[in-house]
Design an enzyme around this catalytic site. Structure first.
Site, PDB file in Angstrom:
ATOM      1  N   HIS A 106       0.831  -1.203   0.000  1.00  0.00           N
ATOM      2  CA  HIS A 106       0.000   0.000   0.000  1.00  0.00           C
ATOM      3  C   HIS A 106       0.865   1.252   0.000  1.00  0.00           C
ATOM      4  O   HIS A 106       2.047   1.224   0.362  1.00  0.00           O
ATOM      5  CB  HIS A 106      -0.963   0.015   1.200  1.00  0.00           C
ATOM      6  CG  HIS A 106      -0.296   0.155   2.540  1.00  0.00           C
ATOM      7  ND1 HIS A 106       0.098   1.373   3.062  1.00  0.00           N
ATOM      8  CD2 HIS A 106       0.021  -0.775   3.469  1.00  0.00           C
ATOM      9  CE1 HIS A 106       0.625   1.185   4.263  1.00  0.00           C
ATOM     10  NE2 HIS A 106       0.604  -0.104   4.519  1.00  0.00           N
ATOM     11  N   CYS A 137       3.068  -4.785   6.687  1.00  0.00           N
ATOM     12  CA  CYS A 137       2.801  -4.549   5.266  1.00  0.00           C
ATOM     13  C   CYS A 137       4.050  -4.028   4.561  1.00  0.00           C
ATOM     14  O   CYS A 137       5.055  -3.715   5.194  1.00  0.00           O
ATOM     15  CB  CYS A 137       1.674  -3.539   5.113  1.00  0.00           C
ATOM     16  SG  CYS A 137       0.053  -4.183   5.565  1.00  0.00           S
TER      17      CYS A 137
END
Length: 399
Positions: free
Chosen positions: A94, A108
């Site tokens: 992301h 992440c």
């Protein structure tokens, strides 16, 4: 220190979202991301992976979900623009306005905001993402073991000792037959279908137990549904078999017990490896494969198929090897006494040379091959991350 974000030699059609079978490689040591078309670099970027205590897992993933606007449901509703989910347990690519050159996320892979927006346009669900400790690069790989569309020729008469099973999650307990006696005169390929995902791994305890349950049912015992789990009904069925055959009665599914059941049915013991196929996140079928020198670790490898030549029925496979982090307990359970060395010469081709896939299975896979199809090879079976709505997710190092 400035971030190095670069898109190189990328045709405008590619940046606009073509369906070219790209793949992404993230290296934790280098804190980098590279997008490849075969072995050609399409785009690169710095990233920030998970910090200590929230380490980003390594392994073979694919994009499960894409959301332009997303917020974390774990970490204080934090914004995650251009989110591309890799696991349902919370790992994703992301965008972020804070991408330092060191691990800083909660697991992440953070991307610079501008690059995340561009990458979002280039990808699609199912595109593979490999996360490795060190930088790995796909290399064109040749091996007689690798599947090719030209193998999709009319089959010979079926071989009764080649098991082709529906995937475990699709087995409803009913009896079934696999028939492959009729075919069209020329190969019928399914290239208009989504690319398939192939996993080759060692036969696990669940497969062995499930097959034992099926055979016990064949012999007239009732182990319950063939779900690969040893419940009370399975234990009772084993005890009944042991009593009838004059064996020590302990209800345990030992190798000697399993061999006795196969012998009673008049079948040979199954191969030590298993091949699974998925397409569009759904299981298709499973089949037995043989692994030579099982005491030697296979390692963890990933290959992607593309650039099919319609005239010759040949395509290219691009492969890479990942570090194989097996625990001592896992190696003991799998019977591995010699570790794989990902730094040795051609470890991928050496592992491929040890695999034997029945011809009928090869022909079925050849008919299913399409650009973007992939093959994963691993000593360990898929874990909890592989399930409904996923491809095969292979974790080489957990969080």
């Amino acid at each position: 220190m400035g971030l190095a974000v670069l898109i190189v030699s990328a045709p405008s059609a590619l940046l606009a979202g073509t369906k070219a079978p790209l793949q992404i490689v993230v290296a934790r040591q280098q804190q980098s991301l590279v997008v490849y078309d075969g072995d050609t670099v399409v785009a690169t970027s710095d990233v920030s992976t998970g910090r200590r205590g929230h380490t980003t897992p390594t392994g073979i993933f694919s994009i499960l979900e894409k959301r332009r606007h997303h917020r974390s449901n774990i970490y204080s509703n934090a914004p995650m623009p251009y989110m591309q989910r890799l696991t349902w347990s919370g790992i994703a690519l992301h965008g972020s306005n804070h991408v330092p050159d060191y691990p800083a996320s909660h697991g992440c892979v953070r991307l610079p905001s501008k690059f995340a927006a561009g990458l979002f346009k280039m990808t699609e669900r199912g595109m593979h993402v490999v996360i490795s400790d060190r930088q790995v690069t796909p290399v064109e790989t040749s091996s007689a073991m690798l599947f090719q569309p030209r193998e999709a020729r009319p089959p010979r008469p079926p071989m009764s000792d080649v098991p082709l099973r529906p995937a475990i999650s699709h087995f409803d307990g009913a009896s079934f037959e696999v028939a492959m006696t009729h075919s069209s005169p020329s190969p019928v390929l399914e290239h208009d279908q989504p690319p398939i995902r192939i996993l080759i791994t060692r036969r696990g305890d669940q497969e062995s137990m499930r097959d034992l349950q099926v055979l016990l049912t064949t012999l007239g015992y009732d182990p319950g549904d063939p779900d690969g789990r040893s419940g009370p009904m399975t234990l009772a069925a084993i005890r009944s078999f042991q009593t009838a055959e004059g064996l020590p009665v302990d209800g345990k599914a030992t190798p000697d017990l399993i061999e006795a059941v196969y012998r009673k049915v008049g079948r040979n013991m199954p191969s030590n490896g298993i091949l699974r196929v998925r397409r569009a996140f759904e299981p298709l079928f499973e089949a037995d494969v043989k692994i030579e020198r099982p005491e030697l670790a296979l390692g963890t490898h990933f290959l992607q198929f593309q650039d099919t030549d319609a005239a010759t029925g040949e395509g290219k496979w691009f492969g890479m090897s990942l570090d194989n982090a097996l625990s001592k307990a896992a190696k003991q359970r799998l019977g591995i006494t010699v570790d794989a060395d990902p730094l040795e010469f051609n470890p991928l081709e050496q592992s491929l040379s040890r695999l034997t896939v029945p011809e009928e299975v090869r022909r079925r896979i050849a008919r299913l091959l399409a650009d973007g199809s992939s093959l994963s090879i691993s000593d360990t079976d898929t874990g909890l991350e592989t399930g409904e709505g996923t491809d095969f997710i292979t974790i080489t190092r957990a969080r």
